[in-house]
Scaffold this motif. Structure first.
Motif, PDB file in Angstrom:
ATOM      1  N   GLU A 156       0.832  -1.200   0.000  1.00  0.00           N
ATOM      2  CA  GLU A 156       0.000   0.000   0.000  1.00  0.00           C
ATOM      3  C   GLU A 156       0.871   1.255   0.000  1.00  0.00           C
ATOM      4  N   SER A 157       0.311   2.304  -0.556  1.00  0.00           N
ATOM      5  CA  SER A 157       0.965   3.608  -0.538  1.00  0.00           C
ATOM      6  C   SER A 157      -0.097   4.682  -0.667  1.00  0.00           C
ATOM      7  N   GLY A 158       0.295   5.921  -0.440  1.00  0.00           N
ATOM      8  CA  GLY A 158      -0.613   7.037  -0.641  1.00  0.00           C
ATOM      9  C   GLY A 158      -1.195   7.633   0.618  1.00  0.00           C
ATOM     10  N   GLY A 159      -0.915   7.031   1.745  1.00  0.00           N
ATOM     11  CA  GLY A 159      -1.420   7.588   2.992  1.00  0.00           C
ATOM     12  C   GLY A 159      -0.732   8.898   3.335  1.00  0.00           C
ATOM     13  N   GLY A 160      -1.251   9.572   4.331  1.00  0.00           N
ATOM     14  CA  GLY A 160      -0.661  10.829   4.743  1.00  0.00           C
ATOM     15  C   GLY A 160      -1.564  11.565   5.700  1.00  0.00           C
ATOM     16  N   SER A 161      -1.243  12.831   5.920  1.00  0.00           N
ATOM     17  CA  SER A 161      -2.018  13.682   6.817  1.00  0.00           C
ATOM     18  C   SER A 161      -2.713  14.759   6.013  1.00  0.00           C
ATOM     19  N   VAL A 162      -4.003  14.897   6.235  1.00  0.00           N
ATOM     20  CA  VAL A 162      -4.784  15.914   5.540  1.00  0.00           C
ATOM     21  C   VAL A 162      -5.743  16.555   6.521  1.00  0.00           C
ATOM     22  N   GLN A 163      -6.273  17.690   6.133  1.00  0.00           N
ATOM     23  CA  GLN A 163      -7.304  18.332   6.945  1.00  0.00           C
ATOM     24  C   GLN A 163      -8.672  17.791   6.548  1.00  0.00           C
ATOM     25  N   ALA A 164      -9.614  17.903   7.451  1.00  0.00           N
ATOM     26  CA  ALA A 164     -10.975  17.476   7.166  1.00  0.00           C
ATOM     27  C   ALA A 164     -11.480  18.147   5.892  1.00  0.00           C
ATOM     28  N   TYR A 221      -7.103   0.752  -6.103  1.00  0.00           N
ATOM     29  CA  TYR A 221      -7.090   2.128  -5.604  1.00  0.00           C
ATOM     30  C   TYR A 221      -8.258   2.351  -4.645  1.00  0.00           C
ATOM     31  N   LEU A 222      -8.060   3.291  -3.754  1.00  0.00           N
ATOM     32  CA  LEU A 222      -9.136   3.785  -2.903  1.00  0.00           C
ATOM     33  C   LEU A 222      -9.088   5.304  -2.952  1.00  0.00           C
ATOM     34  N   GLN A 223     -10.046   5.886  -3.629  1.00  0.00           N
ATOM     35  CA  GLN A 223     -10.161   7.344  -3.678  1.00  0.00           C
ATOM     36  C   GLN A 223     -11.007   7.790  -2.502  1.00  0.00           C
ATOM     37  N   MET A 224     -10.451   8.629  -1.677  1.00  0.00           N
ATOM     38  CA  MET A 224     -11.138   9.081  -0.469  1.00  0.00           C
ATOM     39  C   MET A 224     -11.334  10.593  -0.549  1.00  0.00           C
ATOM     40  N   ASN A 225     -12.580  11.010  -0.592  1.00  0.00           N
ATOM     41  CA  ASN A 225     -12.928  12.425  -0.653  1.00  0.00           C
ATOM     42  C   ASN A 225     -13.685  12.820   0.607  1.00  0.00           C
ATOM     43  N   SER A 226     -13.767  14.110   0.835  1.00  0.00           N
ATOM     44  CA  SER A 226     -14.508  14.631   1.993  1.00  0.00           C
ATOM     45  C   SER A 226     -14.104  13.899   3.273  1.00  0.00           C
ATOM     46  N   LEU A 227     -12.831  13.797   3.475  1.00  0.00           N
ATOM     47  CA  LEU A 227     -12.330  13.037   4.615  1.00  0.00           C
ATOM     48  C   LEU A 227     -12.730  13.684   5.935  1.00  0.00           C
ATOM     49  N   LEU A 248      -7.501  11.950  -0.455  1.00  0.00           N
ATOM     50  CA  LEU A 248      -6.308  11.138  -0.628  1.00  0.00           C
ATOM     51  C   LEU A 248      -6.659   9.978  -1.548  1.00  0.00           C
ATOM     52  N   ARG A 249      -5.668   9.478  -2.256  1.00  0.00           N
ATOM     53  CA  ARG A 249      -5.863   8.265  -3.039  1.00  0.00           C
ATOM     54  C   ARG A 249      -4.836   7.235  -2.605  1.00  0.00           C
ATOM     55  N   LEU A 250      -5.318   6.124  -2.131  1.00  0.00           N
ATOM     56  CA  LEU A 250      -4.458   5.023  -1.731  1.00  0.00           C
ATOM     57  C   LEU A 250      -4.291   4.057  -2.892  1.00  0.00           C
ATOM     58  N   SER A 251      -3.120   3.462  -2.948  1.00  0.00           N
ATOM     59  CA  SER A 251      -2.833   2.462  -3.975  1.00  0.00           C
ATOM     60  C   SER A 251      -2.366   1.176  -3.314  1.00  0.00           C
ATOM     61  N   CYS A 252      -2.705   0.070  -3.936  1.00  0.00           N
ATOM     62  CA  CYS A 252      -2.238  -1.233  -3.476  1.00  0.00           C
ATOM     63  C   CYS A 252      -1.675  -1.958  -4.689  1.00  0.00           C
ATOM     64  N   ALA A 253      -0.367  -2.035  -4.753  1.00  0.00           N
ATOM     65  CA  ALA A 253       0.290  -2.748  -5.841  1.00  0.00           C
ATOM     66  C   ALA A 253       0.456  -4.203  -5.433  1.00  0.00           C
ATOM     67  N   ALA A 254      -0.043  -5.094  -6.280  1.00  0.00           N
ATOM     68  CA  ALA A 254      -0.072  -6.510  -5.908  1.00  0.00           C
ATOM     69  C   ALA A 254       0.705  -7.366  -6.886  1.00  0.00           C
TER      70      ALA A 254
END
Length: 120
Positions: free
Chosen positions: A6-14, A75-81, A18-24
């Motif tokens: 996995e990659s793409g994590g991090g710190s964001v404001q509400a 991928y996991l696209q995460m909006n409105s976190l 973020l978009r997470l990726s999982c390379a398999a």
């Protein structure tokens, strides 16, 4: 050899994204789970097939899961976190096909996780 990275994590404001990726390799990645400190691991978004994905109620309308089949990346696209989305996010594969797709024990392969932190 089965590997999920996995990659793409991090710190964001509400309200951020973020978009997470999982390379398999050696397996087809299928879903995303998350685990906050002191809480059980929970299913977030599962790609059952190219035509069917399921999302947990807490992320529906904000998160989407997709897959690059050619490169075997989920991928996991995460909006409105929201702050409550803060957790370690894990990619899962090799579903036993018994039990709910949101049951972590039904998956046999896992990545190492990527941290997502959402500040108010």
């Amino acid at each position: 050899q089965v590997q999920l990275v996995e990659s793409g994590g991090g710190s964001v404001q509400a309200g951020g994204s973020l978009r997470l990726s999982c390379a398999a390799s050696g397996v087809s990645p299928m879903g995303w789970f998350r685990q906050a400190p002191g809480k059980a691991r929970e299913g977030v978004a599962i790609r059952i097939s190219r035509a069917k994905t399921v999302l947990s109620a807490s992320v529906k309308g904000r998160f989407t899961v997709s897959k690059d089949d050619a490169n075997n990346i989920l991928y996991l696209q995460m909006n409105s976190l929201k702050p409550e989305d803060s957790a370690m996010y894990y990619c899962a594969a090799d579903w036993s096909q018994s039990g709910s797709v949101f049951d972590p024990s039904a998956f046999r392969s896992w990545g190492q996780g990527t941290q997502v932190t959402v500040s108010p």
